[in-house]
Write a protein that holds these residues in place. Sequence first.
Motif, PDB file in Angstrom:
ATOM      1  N   THR A 111       0.833  -1.202   0.000  1.00  0.00           N
ATOM      2  CA  THR A 111       0.000   0.000   0.000  1.00  0.00           C
ATOM      3  C   THR A 111       0.868   1.253   0.000  1.00  0.00           C
ATOM      4  O   THR A 111       0.552   2.241  -0.666  1.00  0.00           O
ATOM      5  CB  THR A 111      -0.927   0.003   1.225  1.00  0.00           C
ATOM      6  OG1 THR A 111      -1.753  -1.160   1.176  1.00  0.00           O
ATOM      7  CG2 THR A 111      -1.807   1.248   1.244  1.00  0.00           C
ATOM      8  N   GLU A 112       1.968   1.196   0.711  1.00  0.00           N
ATOM      9  CA  GLU A 112       2.834   2.374   0.818  1.00  0.00           C
ATOM     10  C   GLU A 112       3.584   2.620  -0.495  1.00  0.00           C
ATOM     11  O   GLU A 112       3.859   3.767  -0.834  1.00  0.00           O
ATOM     12  CB  GLU A 112       3.819   2.174   1.975  1.00  0.00           C
ATOM     13  CG  GLU A 112       4.337   3.477   2.567  1.00  0.00           C
ATOM     14  CD  GLU A 112       5.232   3.229   3.771  1.00  0.00           C
ATOM     15  OE1 GLU A 112       5.315   2.080   4.244  1.00  0.00           O
ATOM     16  OE2 GLU A 112       5.867   4.196   4.235  1.00  0.00           O
ATOM     17  N   PRO A 114       2.794   1.487  -4.055  1.00  0.00           N
ATOM     18  CA  PRO A 114       1.933   0.716  -4.970  1.00  0.00           C
ATOM     19  C   PRO A 114       2.577   0.425  -6.311  1.00  0.00           C
ATOM     20  O   PRO A 114       2.174  -0.514  -6.981  1.00  0.00           O
ATOM     21  CB  PRO A 114       0.694   1.609  -5.122  1.00  0.00           C
ATOM     22  CG  PRO A 114       1.126   2.969  -4.737  1.00  0.00           C
ATOM     23  CD  PRO A 114       2.265   2.829  -3.784  1.00  0.00           C
ATOM     24  N   ASN A 115       3.550   1.206  -6.712  1.00  0.00           N
ATOM     25  CA  ASN A 115       4.105   1.044  -8.053  1.00  0.00           C
ATOM     26  C   ASN A 115       5.545   0.553  -8.052  1.00  0.00           C
ATOM     27  O   ASN A 115       6.157   0.461  -9.118  1.00  0.00           O
ATOM     28  CB  ASN A 115       4.027   2.366  -8.820  1.00  0.00           C
ATOM     29  CG  ASN A 115       2.606   2.825  -9.023  1.00  0.00           C
ATOM     30  OD1 ASN A 115       2.057   3.527  -8.195  1.00  0.00           O
ATOM     31  ND2 ASN A 115       2.003   2.391 -10.104  1.00  0.00           N
TER      32      ASN A 115
ATOM     33  N   ALA B  23      -3.103   7.342  -7.395  1.00  0.00           N
ATOM     34  CA  ALA B  23      -2.333   6.376  -8.183  1.00  0.00           C
ATOM     35  C   ALA B  23      -1.003   6.023  -7.534  1.00  0.00           C
ATOM     36  O   ALA B  23      -0.523   4.902  -7.642  1.00  0.00           O
ATOM     37  CB  ALA B  23      -2.097   6.929  -9.593  1.00  0.00           C
ATOM     38  N   ARG B  24      -0.389   6.975  -6.842  1.00  0.00           N
ATOM     39  CA  ARG B  24       0.977   6.734  -6.385  1.00  0.00           C
ATOM     40  C   ARG B  24       1.151   6.890  -4.888  1.00  0.00           C
ATOM     41  O   ARG B  24       2.248   6.591  -4.376  1.00  0.00           O
ATOM     42  CB  ARG B  24       1.933   7.707  -7.100  1.00  0.00           C
ATOM     43  CG  ARG B  24       1.740   7.770  -8.626  1.00  0.00           C
ATOM     44  CD  ARG B  24       3.070   7.764  -9.329  1.00  0.00           C
ATOM     45  NE  ARG B  24       3.993   8.714  -8.728  1.00  0.00           N
ATOM     46  CZ  ARG B  24       4.116   9.998  -9.092  1.00  0.00           C
ATOM     47  NH1 ARG B  24       3.376  10.472 -10.074  1.00  0.00           N
ATOM     48  NH2 ARG B  24       4.964  10.771  -8.489  1.00  0.00           N
ATOM     49  N   ARG B 102      -7.424   1.311  -7.311  1.00  0.00           N
ATOM     50  CA  ARG B 102      -6.185   1.177  -6.549  1.00  0.00           C
ATOM     51  C   ARG B 102      -6.444   1.053  -5.060  1.00  0.00           C
ATOM     52  O   ARG B 102      -5.654   1.533  -4.245  1.00  0.00           O
ATOM     53  CB  ARG B 102      -5.293   2.399  -6.794  1.00  0.00           C
ATOM     54  CG  ARG B 102      -4.761   2.489  -8.189  1.00  0.00           C
ATOM     55  CD  ARG B 102      -3.638   1.483  -8.389  1.00  0.00           C
ATOM     56  NE  ARG B 102      -3.142   1.504  -9.738  1.00  0.00           N
ATOM     57  CZ  ARG B 102      -1.847   1.591 -10.044  1.00  0.00           C
ATOM     58  NH1 ARG B 102      -0.972   1.674  -9.083  1.00  0.00           N
ATOM     59  NH2 ARG B 102      -1.464   1.565 -11.289  1.00  0.00           N
ATOM     60  N   ASN B 108      -6.194   3.440   2.396  1.00  0.00           N
ATOM     61  CA  ASN B 108      -4.799   3.613   2.003  1.00  0.00           C
ATOM     62  C   ASN B 108      -4.118   4.696   2.822  1.00  0.00           C
ATOM     63  O   ASN B 108      -2.961   4.559   3.224  1.00  0.00           O
ATOM     64  CB  ASN B 108      -4.726   3.976   0.520  1.00  0.00           C
ATOM     65  CG  ASN B 108      -5.064   2.802  -0.383  1.00  0.00           C
ATOM     66  OD1 ASN B 108      -5.210   1.668   0.082  1.00  0.00           O
ATOM     67  ND2 ASN B 108      -5.202   3.070  -1.664  1.00  0.00           N
ATOM     68  N   THR B 111      -3.145   3.598   6.224  1.00  0.00           N
ATOM     69  CA  THR B 111      -1.982   2.713   6.190  1.00  0.00           C
ATOM     70  C   THR B 111      -0.706   3.518   5.966  1.00  0.00           C
ATOM     71  O   THR B 111       0.343   3.224   6.544  1.00  0.00           O
ATOM     72  CB  THR B 111      -2.143   1.670   5.080  1.00  0.00           C
ATOM     73  OG1 THR B 111      -3.321   0.898   5.327  1.00  0.00           O
ATOM     74  CG2 THR B 111      -0.943   0.744   5.017  1.00  0.00           C
ATOM     75  N   GLU B 112      -0.809   4.538   5.130  1.00  0.00           N
ATOM     76  CA  GLU B 112       0.379   5.330   4.817  1.00  0.00           C
ATOM     77  C   GLU B 112       0.800   6.202   6.002  1.00  0.00           C
ATOM     78  O   GLU B 112       1.982   6.470   6.177  1.00  0.00           O
ATOM     79  CB  GLU B 112       0.088   6.200   3.577  1.00  0.00           C
ATOM     80  CG  GLU B 112       1.333   6.592   2.813  1.00  0.00           C
ATOM     81  CD  GLU B 112       0.999   7.349   1.534  1.00  0.00           C
ATOM     82  OE1 GLU B 112      -0.192   7.428   1.179  1.00  0.00           O
ATOM     83  OE2 GLU B 112       1.927   7.886   0.907  1.00  0.00           O
ATOM     84  N   THR B 166      -6.460  -4.331  -3.531  1.00  0.00           N
ATOM     85  CA  THR B 166      -5.581  -3.185  -3.651  1.00  0.00           C
ATOM     86  C   THR B 166      -5.386  -2.768  -5.095  1.00  0.00           C
ATOM     87  O   THR B 166      -4.891  -1.693  -5.377  1.00  0.00           O
ATOM     88  CB  THR B 166      -4.234  -3.488  -2.972  1.00  0.00           C
ATOM     89  OG1 THR B 166      -3.332  -2.447  -3.242  1.00  0.00           O
ATOM     90  CG2 THR B 166      -3.661  -4.783  -3.508  1.00  0.00           C
ATOM     91  N   ARG B 167      -5.752  -3.650  -6.014  1.00  0.00           N
ATOM     92  CA  ARG B 167      -5.849  -3.205  -7.406  1.00  0.00           C
ATOM     93  C   ARG B 167      -7.054  -3.841  -8.074  1.00  0.00           C
ATOM     94  O   ARG B 167      -7.696  -4.701  -7.512  1.00  0.00           O
ATOM     95  CB  ARG B 167      -4.615  -3.492  -8.253  1.00  0.00           C
ATOM     96  CG  ARG B 167      -3.595  -4.380  -7.717  1.00  0.00           C
ATOM     97  CD  ARG B 167      -2.285  -3.982  -8.364  1.00  0.00           C
ATOM     98  NE  ARG B 167      -1.598  -3.016  -7.541  1.00  0.00           N
ATOM     99  CZ  ARG B 167      -0.884  -2.003  -7.986  1.00  0.00           C
ATOM    100  NH1 ARG B 167      -0.776  -1.787  -9.274  1.00  0.00           N
ATOM    101  NH2 ARG B 167      -0.287  -1.187  -7.179  1.00  0.00           N
TER     102      ARG B 167
END
Lengths: 201, 201
Positions: A111-112, A114-115, B23-24, B102, B108, B111-112, B166-167
């Motif tokens: 999650t932190e 994602p890419n 997205a990121r 996402r 999210n 979590t971040e 998550t996706r």
Amino acid sequence: MPRRPQPGARDRILDAAGALFYARGVRAVGMSEVVEAAGCGKNLVYSHFPTKVDLVAAYLERFSARRERATERAVAEETRPAAQVVALVAEVARRVSAPGFRGCALRNHLTEFPNADDAASRVARGYLRDSRARLAALVDGLGVADPAGVTERIWLVLDGFYAGATRSADAAVGRTAVRLVEEIIERATPDLPPTGWSGQS
Amino acid sequence: MPRRPQPGARDRILDAAGALFYARGVRAVGMSEVVEAAGCGKNLVYSHFPTKVDLVAAYLERFSARRERATERAVAEETRPAAQVVALVAEVARRVSAPGFRGCALRNHLTEFPNADDAASRVARGYLRDSRARLAALVDGLGVADPAGVTERIWLVLDGFYAGATRSADAAVGRTAVRLVEEIIERATPDLPPTGWSGQS
DNA sequence: GTCTATAATGGGATAGAC
DNA sequence: GTCTATCCCATTATAGAC
């Protein structure tokens, strides 16, 4: 006279870094903080882990290995396949209700970042893949008509329960998850006698 | 001769920032990138959102409001309480299988930033609280014997499904989640006639 | 008076040197 | 261990354009 390399240095660094990463997130913790918490010099940290990604990957790998060991131990205590699946879920439930629980480090990492496609993210994705594969192998032992479907149902509850639990939850939620999985198994194997895992059928 | 203030500026900034954040991740996107994507000057962004936290909070607030509207619309299309609960789950399932999905922006974010207590985190926590409360209100309409227990079981599946996805997932997983919730409702209301939502009882 | 463009500030990041 | 190089961050200040 050169110092002898301390044998436990790598583990101590990993302990300190892991506790910080798990409690606050990877991005929120700088290398300087890791060095300070490890109580050693900066060079020692970088000699064991050349980059931060290497350190994070090692942290996730250890987390993953410990999870696998804990679940395997829980499963090994049962003999009947159905009880093994339930034991797997119950182990996760115990973990979620333990103090200091902050979610699954591997899911948190995805999650932190994602890419990302570095070593750390590969460890996290590999764990999830293997984790589901182990559940599928257990479900195969149940001898149900639709093992893939039953695996998906149980995985939905188990993975969701683990992913949704982001901090220490009370044990009741865990019991609910266990009960849901029991019911999924009961529905898939209606000809089995009552199991008595947690109450009446 | 002064310029007229552009009316849509705030929304355009929020659009651009939201797409990047979603997205990121929030931490991975800098303000300079937001400014570039918004296609305006830096000062304009900071005049609408004094700090990054304000911008993130607005992004999460809009995300939350849209989710609430979408679920309320889905629920309003049904009249029987049981069908309303199922419609709620089905709406989430549709979203999870949509391209570009996402994960839930609000989950999210928690979590971040697991330890944050700023405006953005309060929006995220408030959404989860309200979301569960709305489910509880729907379950109350079912008239089951143990509404709290049934709410907890459905929430476990729904929240877990949403948190674990998550996706973009294929629609089969969503159908499994819907089916699980249907079964929970059927078990809690054994005296009801078959519903025919998705097949035989 | 509203916006853009750019420079500057101050802090913290990873990482390397010694 | 300390010191340093390099970079990116959020934010503010400045100066010009419509």
